[in-house]
Design a protein around this motif. Structure first.
Motif, short mmCIF file in Angstrom:
data_model
loop_
_atom_site.label_atom_id
_atom_site.label_comp_id
_atom_site.label_asym_id
_atom_site.label_seq_id
_atom_site.Cartn_x
_atom_site.Cartn_y
_atom_site.Cartn_z
N MET A 121 0.92 -1.17 -0.13
CA MET A 121 0.30 -0.05 -0.08
C MET A 121 0.98 1.14 0.07
SD MET A 121 -2.95 -0.93 2.80
CE MET A 121 -4.11 -2.39 2.53
N PHE A 122 0.75 1.97 -1.00
CA PHE A 122 1.56 3.33 -1.03
C PHE A 122 0.47 4.50 -1.01
CE2 PHE A 122 3.19 7.09 -3.05
CZ PHE A 122 4.49 6.95 -2.81
N ILE A 123 0.70 5.40 0.10
CA ILE A 123 -0.12 6.50 0.31
C ILE A 123 0.38 7.89 0.70
CG2 ILE A 123 -0.49 5.94 2.74
CD1 ILE A 123 -3.54 6.71 2.48
N GLY A 124 0.00 9.11 0.38
CA GLY A 124 0.55 10.13 0.78
C GLY A 124 -0.30 10.54 2.05
N ASP A 125 0.06 11.48 2.90
CA ASP A 125 -0.32 11.77 4.11
C ASP A 125 -1.25 13.07 4.20
OD1 ASP A 125 1.60 13.47 4.12
OD2 ASP A 125 2.23 13.28 6.38
N ASN A 126 -1.01 13.69 3.01
CA ASN A 126 -1.85 15.07 3.05
C ASN A 126 -1.46 15.79 1.66
OD1 ASN A 126 0.29 15.95 5.97
ND2 ASN A 126 0.42 17.06 3.87
N GLY A 127 -2.01 16.79 1.34
CA GLY A 127 -1.62 17.75 0.11
C GLY A 127 -0.33 18.03 -0.01
N SER A 128 0.28 18.43 -1.31
CA SER A 128 1.74 18.67 -1.54
C SER A 128 1.96 20.16 -0.64
CB SER A 128 1.86 18.82 -2.95
OG SER A 128 1.55 17.74 -3.59
N PRO A 129 3.19 20.36 -0.40
CA PRO A 129 3.46 21.73 0.03
C PRO A 129 3.18 22.88 -0.83
CG PRO A 129 5.37 20.20 0.06
CD PRO A 129 4.30 19.61 -0.74
N ASN A 130 2.47 24.00 -0.17
CA ASN A 130 2.14 25.05 -0.95
C ASN A 130 3.12 25.90 -1.78
OD1 ASN A 130 -0.81 24.85 -0.12
ND2 ASN A 130 0.05 25.36 1.86
N GLN A 131 4.28 25.37 -1.45
CA GLN A 131 5.34 26.32 -2.19
C GLN A 131 5.49 25.67 -3.47
OE1 GLN A 131 5.44 24.68 0.72
NE2 GLN A 131 7.63 25.52 2.14
N VAL A 132 4.89 24.29 -3.76
CA VAL A 132 5.01 23.86 -5.27
C VAL A 132 3.93 23.61 -5.83
CG1 VAL A 132 7.25 22.75 -4.22
CG2 VAL A 132 4.97 21.45 -4.16
N THR A 133 2.82 24.22 -5.31
CA THR A 133 1.51 23.75 -5.91
C THR A 133 0.67 25.16 -6.50
OG1 THR A 133 0.38 23.89 -4.03
CG2 THR A 133 1.14 21.80 -4.61
N SER A 134 1.28 26.27 -6.56
CA SER A 134 0.82 27.43 -6.84
C SER A 134 0.07 27.39 -8.15
CB SER A 134 1.96 28.74 -7.10
OG SER A 134 1.33 29.78 -7.47
N GLY A 135 -1.09 27.52 -8.30
CA GLY A 135 -1.92 27.54 -9.16
C GLY A 135 -2.62 26.41 -9.84
N VAL A 136 -2.01 25.18 -9.18
CA VAL A 136 -2.61 23.73 -9.91
C VAL A 136 -4.06 23.58 -9.21
CG1 VAL A 136 -2.31 21.49 -9.16
CG2 VAL A 136 0.12 23.01 -9.40
N TYR A 137 -4.42 24.21 -8.13
CA TYR A 137 -5.78 24.03 -7.64
C TYR A 137 -6.45 25.30 -7.74
CZ TYR A 137 -3.94 19.74 -6.10
OH TYR A 137 -3.32 18.27 -5.93
N GLY A 138 -6.49 26.33 -8.46
CA GLY A 138 -6.89 27.44 -8.58
C GLY A 138 -6.36 28.41 -7.59
N GLU A 139 -7.41 28.90 -6.81
CA GLU A 139 -6.92 29.87 -5.76
C GLU A 139 -6.78 29.16 -4.44
OE1 GLU A 139 -9.84 32.90 -5.34
OE2 GLU A 139 -9.40 33.88 -7.50
N HIS A 140 -6.95 27.91 -4.37
CA HIS A 140 -6.91 27.05 -3.05
C HIS A 140 -5.51 26.53 -2.73
CE1 HIS A 140 -11.61 25.69 -3.87
NE2 HIS A 140 -11.15 26.90 -3.24
N SER A 141 -5.36 26.65 -1.56
CA SER A 141 -4.08 26.06 -1.14
C SER A 141 -4.23 24.56 -1.28
CB SER A 141 -3.64 26.58 0.17
OG SER A 141 -4.42 26.21 1.12
N ALA A 142 -2.86 23.84 -0.92
CA ALA A 142 -2.90 22.41 -0.95
C ALA A 142 -2.85 22.02 0.49
CB ALA A 142 -1.86 21.76 -1.68
#
Length: 430
Positions: free
Chosen positions: A263-284
């Motif tokens: 089982m491979f899993i992430g523990d939460n969203g990616s750091p906000n320093q590297v996701t600018s614009g990916v999710y619109g105005e939302h942070s990760a």
């Protein structure tokens, strides 16, 4: 072994093992990546900044990819849900555990390791802990049923090459790249086992500090190993850390027995320093939106149907599912066994619940409150903010709040119904 060779070997081994009868007592390997959201993996179609991770992509081809797996928005609450099979509203772990122990999981909590103890499984946890603080002492893992814990005890590493681990309940200074050292420990421990085993392997990568990993673990050799360059553009360094993680995961996977559920899993969203614009105005990371909690989950192993599934999974469900694979169960109404989904059946979970809370001031901040989804709709209730409602099928990035202009009668009724359903599931446990 080259990455491509490891990936090919993994696909072949999974095909062979999957063609046979399911093992009565499969080994179970749980791999947790720290701060890795959907946008970081080519297994998911979110953004266009995925790292090169051929071994994880091979897992996706060989196994079952979950599209609706949800964690908590930050690391300690997610790990506590996995460990206890309970929502944070029951355990009190709603935000990252402070060094002094604020928000920590009680050592008296019944854990997945306690549940596995009577089964004859060998068990261990290697890597990041961050479930308790100093007030419970470095013996907390042993108190929770983990006989041989090794790893960094608190949230992040200040230096991936020189760091402090807890081993046998005491601090030890480690020289060596953390991702490699943790992989070495996992390979050594697995190689010593003569009975079915469960290993919780919690990497620190790709959590900050962003850096350039050892050259033999990644292909980004044109990057400058310079703090100013990293600060100016952290994304390629984050991707290099992910590639390094993938390289070491490939080394581990090439060493494990075929009768292993991975089982491979992430523990939460990616750091906000590297996701600018990916999710619109939302942070990760630290967000109640899906950008903060919808994480990669891939499962491979004997008789697991390959493909993709939209089945709902909360990280609380890992406790019931892993103990179910081991032939026992987990007594928590918050933990729902998704084992049937692995065999191609429908899942039993019909809602997703995310929460993020604390009574203390936190340095990281973030978005506090809760979110709840049933069917197509999700309600987001953040502190000191208006209630929001989204249709996740029509608006998967949650850009169109259906209550922004007051909402229709129908949308208000949906919001109220979802809020009432949330109140019911966080009521005191039976």
């Amino acid at each position: 072994m080259k990455n491509s060779t490891i990936a090919a070997s993994l696909l072949m081994a999974t095909a062979i093992s999957g063609a046979g009868q399911a093992m009565a007592s499969p080994n179970v390997l749980l791999i947790i990546a720290d701060d890795m959201g959907l946008d970081a993996s080519a297994c998911y179609n979110v953004g266009n900044q995925q790292a090169s991770m051929p071994n994880i992509e091979a897992l996706c081809e060989a196994g079952l990819v979950f599209e609706n797996a949800h964690s908590s928005p930050t690391c300690s609450p997610t790990r506590a849900t996995m460990m206890s099979g309970q929502y944070g509203s029951r355990t009190g772990v709603g935000a990252p555990v402070a060094t002094d122990g604020s928000d920590e999981l009680s050592v008296d909590t019944f854990t997945i390791f306690d549940a596995l103890a009577p089964t004859g499984y060998a068990t261990n946890l290697i890597g990041k802990w961050h479930i308790t603080g100093r007030q419970s002492g470095y013996g907390a893992p042993a108190d929770m049923g983990i006989p041989d814990y090794f790893g960094p005890y608190f949230g992040g590493l200040s230096d991936y090459h020189n760091w402090t681990a807890i081993e046998n309940g005491v601090e030890v200074e480690i020289e060596g790249y953390a991702t490699t050292i943790q992989t070495d420990r996992a390979i050594d421990w697995v190689g010593e086992q003569e009975q079915p085993w469960f290993l919780w392997l919690a990497y620190n990568a790709p959590h900050s500090p962003f850096h350039l990993p050892p050259a033999d673990l990644h292909s980004s050799h044109d990057l400058e190993d310079d703090e100013a360059a990293i600060s100016d553009n952290p994304l390629p360094y984050y991707q290099a850390m992910l590639e390094a993680l993938d390289t070491e995961v490939g080394r581990l996977l090439s060493s494990i027995p075929e009768d292993t559920v991975v089982m491979f899993i992430g523990d939460n969203g990616s750091p906000n320093q590297v996701t600018s614009g990916v999710y619109g105005e939302h942070s990760a990371k630290a967000s109640l939106y899906s950008s903060g909690s919808n994480v990669p989950l891939i499962v491979t192993g004997p008789n697991i149907d390959a493909g993709r599934t939209a089945a709902f999974v909360n990280t609380t469900d890992l406790a019931a599912t892993i103990t179910g694979l081991a032939g026992t169960g987990f007594d928590s109404q918050d933990s729902i066994d998704f084992g049937p989904v692995l065999a191609g059946a429908e899942g039993s979970r019909n809602f997703l619940y995310v929460e993020h809370f604390t009574e203390r001031e936190t340095k990281g901040g973030g978005m506090y409150g809760w979110a709840y989804r049933e069917g197509d709709y999700k309600v987001v209730v953040a502190l000191d903010a208006d209630v929001e409602l989204y249709n996740l099928v029509e608006d998967p990035m949650e850009q169109n709040d259906l209550l922004a202009d007051g909402g229709t009668t129908e949308h208000l009724a949906i919001s109220e119904a979802l809020s009432a359903a949330r109140e019911a599931i966080v009521a005191p446990a039976n």
